[in-house]
Motif scaffolding. Structure first.
Motif, short mmCIF file in Angstrom:
data_model
loop_
_atom_site.label_atom_id
_atom_site.label_comp_id
_atom_site.label_asym_id
_atom_site.label_seq_id
_atom_site.Cartn_x
_atom_site.Cartn_y
_atom_site.Cartn_z
N TRP A 12 -82.59 -15.54 30.60
CA TRP A 12 -81.26 -16.82 29.99
C TRP A 12 -81.20 -16.03 28.39
N GLU A 47 -76.65 -14.58 27.96
CA GLU A 47 -76.36 -16.03 27.89
C GLU A 47 -76.27 -16.53 26.38
N VAL A 103 -77.30 -19.75 24.81
CA VAL A 103 -77.93 -20.40 25.19
C VAL A 103 -78.36 -21.17 24.64
N THR A 156 -75.14 -22.39 27.56
CA THR A 156 -76.09 -23.33 28.42
C THR A 156 -77.22 -23.49 27.87
#
Length: 104
Positions: A13, A17, A19, A49
């Motif tokens: 992650w 991404e 995040v 996210t």
């Protein structure tokens, strides 16, 4: 909000991404206070996210990233830390939103 289950997930992650890592623990009273507003915050920032990390299960991640107080938030985008809201102090919804707005 997704729950972190493995260190491999954390790295995946973090590296791929946009995040927002939320460090918490079940015994943390300040974390319990902000939990009800987190879905609203998450909805307000769909480009992130949101990942919930139980610091007791991932103490090594906390140590690597100098997270010694909770609740705390770390932002990452494509492997780079974009910001940190790390302290042992209670945080308000407004403070969290302001922090995330500063990243986007």
């Amino acid at each position: 909000m997704k729950n972190l289950e493995t260190i491999e997930q954390f790295n995946e992650w973090k590296n791929n991404e946009n995040v927002m890592m939320y460090f918490t623990a079940g015994w943390c009273p300040d974390c319990v206070v902000i939990e009800p507003v987190l879905p609203e915050i998450e909805e307000e920032f769909p480009s992130f996210t949101f990942i919930k990390i139980n610091r007791d299960n991932f103490i090594e991640i906390c140590q690597e990233h100098d997270v010694y107080g909770i609740p705390s938030f770390l932002g990452f985008s494509n492997g780079k830390e974009t910001g940190r809201f790390v302290s042992k102090d209670r945080k308000t919804k407004e403070e969290i939103v302001e922090f995330i707005q500063g990243l986007s």
